[in-house]
Write a protein that holds these residues in place. Structure first.
Motif, mmCIF file in Angstrom:
data_model
loop_
_atom_site.group_PDB
_atom_site.id
_atom_site.type_symbol
_atom_site.label_atom_id
_atom_site.label_comp_id
_atom_site.label_asym_id
_atom_site.label_seq_id
_atom_site.Cartn_x
_atom_site.Cartn_y
_atom_site.Cartn_z
ATOM 1 N N LEU A 14 0.828 -1.132 -0.005
ATOM 2 C CA LEU A 14 -0.058 0.132 -0.102
ATOM 3 C C LEU A 14 0.995 1.243 0.105
ATOM 4 N N ALA A 15 1.776 1.319 1.047
ATOM 5 C CA ALA A 15 2.634 2.460 0.908
ATOM 6 C C ALA A 15 3.630 2.717 -0.171
ATOM 7 N N TRP A 16 4.020 1.635 -0.712
ATOM 8 C CA TRP A 16 5.012 1.509 -1.891
ATOM 9 C C TRP A 16 4.424 1.735 -3.188
ATOM 10 N N CYS A 23 -5.775 6.384 5.194
ATOM 11 C CA CYS A 23 -6.595 6.386 4.199
ATOM 12 C C CYS A 23 -6.387 4.985 3.275
ATOM 13 N N ALA A 24 -5.298 4.830 2.817
ATOM 14 C CA ALA A 24 -4.839 3.886 1.881
ATOM 15 C C ALA A 24 -5.583 2.537 1.981
ATOM 16 N N GLY A 25 -5.539 2.106 3.228
ATOM 17 C CA GLY A 25 -5.971 0.593 3.651
ATOM 18 C C GLY A 25 -7.491 0.350 3.184
ATOM 19 N N CYS A 26 -8.218 1.603 3.066
ATOM 20 C CA CYS A 26 -9.808 1.366 2.572
ATOM 21 C C CYS A 26 -9.703 1.944 1.057
ATOM 22 N N HIS A 27 -9.330 3.125 0.813
ATOM 23 C CA HIS A 27 -9.412 3.790 -0.385
ATOM 24 C C HIS A 27 -8.187 3.336 -1.446
ATOM 25 N N SER A 81 -17.711 -1.433 -1.746
ATOM 26 C CA SER A 81 -17.676 -1.193 -0.176
ATOM 27 C C SER A 81 -17.021 0.108 -0.034
ATOM 28 N N VAL A 82 -15.876 0.553 -0.674
ATOM 29 C CA VAL A 82 -15.141 1.780 -0.498
ATOM 30 C C VAL A 82 -15.381 2.730 -1.796
ATOM 31 N N PRO A 83 -15.924 3.884 -1.816
ATOM 32 C CA PRO A 83 -15.864 4.552 -2.945
ATOM 33 C C PRO A 83 -14.402 5.029 -3.509
ATOM 34 N N PRO A 84 -14.214 5.224 -4.928
ATOM 35 C CA PRO A 84 -13.024 5.653 -5.311
ATOM 36 C C PRO A 84 -13.040 7.097 -5.258
ATOM 37 N N LEU A 85 -11.624 7.690 -4.871
ATOM 38 C CA LEU A 85 -11.103 9.143 -4.765
ATOM 39 C C LEU A 85 -10.848 9.519 -6.149
ATOM 40 N N GLY A 103 -26.307 2.801 0.219
ATOM 41 C CA GLY A 103 -26.079 2.247 -0.808
ATOM 42 C C GLY A 103 -25.235 0.962 -0.915
ATOM 43 N N ARG A 104 -24.233 0.771 -1.755
ATOM 44 C CA ARG A 104 -23.418 -0.125 -1.787
ATOM 45 C C ARG A 104 -22.079 -0.082 -0.876
ATOM 46 N N TYR A 105 -21.965 1.287 -0.177
ATOM 47 C CA TYR A 105 -20.801 1.645 0.543
ATOM 48 C C TYR A 105 -21.042 1.508 1.842
ATOM 49 N N GLY A 106 -19.837 0.918 2.659
ATOM 50 C CA GLY A 106 -19.694 0.981 4.094
ATOM 51 C C GLY A 106 -19.618 2.326 4.726
ATOM 52 N N ALA A 107 -19.759 2.539 6.048
ATOM 53 C CA ALA A 107 -19.428 3.486 6.771
ATOM 54 C C ALA A 107 -17.978 4.162 6.813
#
Length: 640
Positions: free
Chosen positions: A154-156, A311-315, A325-329, A355-359
């Motif tokens: 994720l970080a790389w 943020c990167a863990g989800c987005h 599950s997670v909307p794109p940025l 909708g289709r996305y979580g909290a």
């Protein structure tokens, strides 16, 4: 140009098998071209074990992170990649993503292969699909902890990798650009001739300065280093045959490169590579993602790390989000809007599931105003997002104050406790006399937020933007509390007022001026919306261009149908009916788009009215706009 075997194999052994086959047939010419490109990319040596069948994998490579084994990339459907699709193949080479969606390690030179053009990727795919099937199981890797945990990618990826197809450099010859493509993309020469940092990324300005590889030293191949000791003819002979008269002969990993790759290239391509190598530009001093960012280096460094940590863990890296599950940025209109309010509210308040996305949780308690502003500017300007970096710490302070309304369901909300005038110990708060003055204006019926802000700031001493929000909430809350309505409606009314005040004050704090507008328009803020007032109400009324940029053109067309040719000015009943009718036509449209589509359609009607003077037109439009926005603002509250 050397093959960094342990790097190349680290990712390829992680590629999936047994996926649906790609049914399209390829012609022989495309396949032959793909074979040539595979030679140029030096694919076979890393995917062939000693004494094994070509491309069947199994080559064990000792690395600083453990032992890696190259995978079978023959057309065998069970143990090879015979079940892949073209898109999955492209995803591995261009994006560094496995067919199952997991990230490849930077050992696979996708950071170079990302430059391969679409036509060449298709040719390569035509060839690899026809590699004879060899049933050969892929050995398990033996990576040590923590390198066997893929989450570190994720970080790389966020810090060092930006997918981008090769683009010719203007002003350079065709031969120079062809050489650049062969050296930088297909040949991935940097992977062996450049040292890497502790995260496995090529060190910026150290590109081509030489590095140790497999116990051998890959020498410097910068243009300056080559020019000192090589002539074109000698260099070409070395690349093609592995030796140069009276100079040197190839040995070590470079021998594989010459034997299996460079010896097969045309003279024209070898000449092009030499043209580029003898005139290669200075290496970039920044990783590709940072080089593409408009943010200052220090801001980018802090904000990118914040994104990785928070943020990167989800987005996901590059803001791609997770399906369902997670909307794109990346490319999200709510993120790239002219004003950054959506991002600020989401970070400060979080978002409920919908909708289709979580909290999404709130980050208000863990990030400072400065951190939130830098994070907002980062996501608005990264991954080809083109929004202005206009968020500031002062602006975040406004929206943090606007978010201070008690949540419905809490004791504070049930009692509808209004904020007290005065700041925390040692900190200045709103001016009590100025608050009392605007409270009297509100009780007298004035709900014009810009007028209330101006009145407070004219009377208060040292009235900052955030303290102005606190003042307006303190002044407006008692009036709301006296209303004979349920607490949740009071809370919704106070929240709308706070958001509108924050939106009206935000232009004072923006790092980059917001674009001018001529009409009152709706702006999305999370699941709600606020009104943006015209910058100069004295200008003649001008309707926004119907170019699909402000609001989808199809929705404006539907709004025109809903309005028809109404008598002007429209009644409140007719106006509410327009909102209801347009929502019914396009139930999935967001409230801000519905409001702005109706405003644009109504503006056209108002401008065509020849019997009204300019003042009447402006009044009709402002009244219509504000009431449509307010109507849509209240719908979520009524449905709670």
């Amino acid at each position: 140009m050397l093959v960094r075997r342990w790097l190349l194999a680290a990712a390829t052994m992680l590629m999936p098998i047994g996926l649906p086959a790609h049914g399209q047939e390829d012609d022989s010419a495309l396949t032959a071209r793909g074979e040539y490109l595979a030679r140029a990319a030096d694919c076979m040596p890393c995917h062939t074990s000693p004494g094994g069948k070509p491309y069947a994998g199994g080559l064990g490579l000792s690395t600083p992170f453990g032992t890696l084994f190259s995978v079978n990339i023959t057309s065998d459907r069970e143990t090879g990649i015979g079940g892949w699709t073209y898109e999955q193949f492209k995803g591995a080479l261009h994006d560094g993503v496995r067919a199952d969606g997991a990230f490849l390690y930077p050992a696979m030179p996708f950071d170079a292969y990302t430059g391969i053009t679409e036509d060449d990727l298709r040719a390569l795919w035509a060839y690899v699909r026809r590699i004879p099937a060899v049933p050969a199981a892929n050995p398990d890797n033996q990576l040590v902890f923590p390198f066997n945990i893929r989450l570190g990618m994720l970080a790389w990826r966020e810090l060092f990798f930006a997918p981008q197809t090769f683009r010719p450099t203007p002003g350079k010859s065709d031969a120079w650009n062809r050489g650049a493509y062969l050296v930088e993309a297909l040949g991935h020469c940097s992977d062996c001739h450049s040292p890497r940092n502790v995260m496995g990324a090529i060190k910026g300005k150290a590109q081509f300065v030489g590095a140790e590889i497999d116990g051998f030293y890959a020498p410097a191949i910068t243009s300056a280093a080559l020019a000192k000791t090589w002539q074109r003819a000698d260099l070409k002979s070395f690349l093609k045959t592995g030796s140069a008269p009276d100079r040197t002969s190839v040995f070590g990993p470079m021998a594989d490169v010459v034997q299996h790759s460079l010896a097969y290239l045309t003279d024209a391509d070898l000449d092009a590579m030499i043209t580029y190598l003898l005139d290669s530009p200075p290496p970039p001093d920044l990783p590709a993602p940072q080089k593409l960012s408009p943010l200052p280096a220090d801001v980018y460094h802090r904000a990118s790390q914040l994104y990785v940590d928070q943020c990167a863990g989800c987005h996901q890296p590059h803001g791609t989000g997770l399906a369902n599950s997670v909307p794109p940025l990346q490319g999200n209109p709510a993120v790239t809007a002219a004003e950054p309010y959506n991002v600020l509210k989401a970070v400060l308040d979080g978002l409920p599931p919908g909708g289709r996305y979580g909290a999404m949780p709130s980050f208000a308690g863990r990030l400072s105003d400065q951190q939130v502003a830098e994070l907002a500017n980062y996501v608005r300007t990264s991954w080809n997002n083109q929004a202005p970096a206009n968020a500031t710490a002062s602006m975040v302070g406004l929206w943090r104050s606007a978010s201070a309304v008690p949540d419905y369901g809490t004791s504070a909300a049930a009692d509808f406790q209004c904020p007290q005038v005065g700041g925390a110990p040692g900190a200045p708060g709103p001016d009590a006399d100025a608050v009392a003055a605007i409270a009297a204006m509100i009780q007298g019926g004035n709900r014009n937020v810009p007028e209330l802000i101006a009145a407070y700031q004219n009377q208060a001493s040292d009235a900052g933007a955030a303290s102005s929000i606190d003042a307006l909430l303190a002044a407006y809350c008692p009036t709301v509390a006296q209303a004979d309505e349920p607490a949740y409606l009071k809370k919704a009314a106070l929240e709308r007022f706070a958001m509108q005040a924050a939106a009206d004050l935000s232009p004072q704090t923006a790092a980059v001026p917001f674009p001018a507008i001529d009409l009152t328009l709706a702006l999305p803020v999370g699941h709600s919306l606020v009104a943006r007032e015209p910058d100069d109400a004295a200008r003649p009324v001008a309707c926004p261009a119907d170019d699909g940029k402000l609001v989808p053109a199809s929705l404006i067309a539907e709004a025109r149908q809903v309005l028809g040719t109404p008598a002007l000015p429209v009644t409140a009943e007719a106006r509410d009916g327009f909102v209801t009718a347009l929502k019914a036509k396009d139930p999935k449209a967001v409230p801000a788009d519905i409001a702005n589509a109706l405003i644009v359609a109504y503006c056209e009607q108002v401008v065509m009215n020849g019997s009204a003077d300019e003042a009447d037109r402006r009044t009709w439009l402002e009244t219509f706009s504000r009431e449509v926005i307010q109507h849509l603002q209240m719908l979520p509250a009524k449905s709670d």
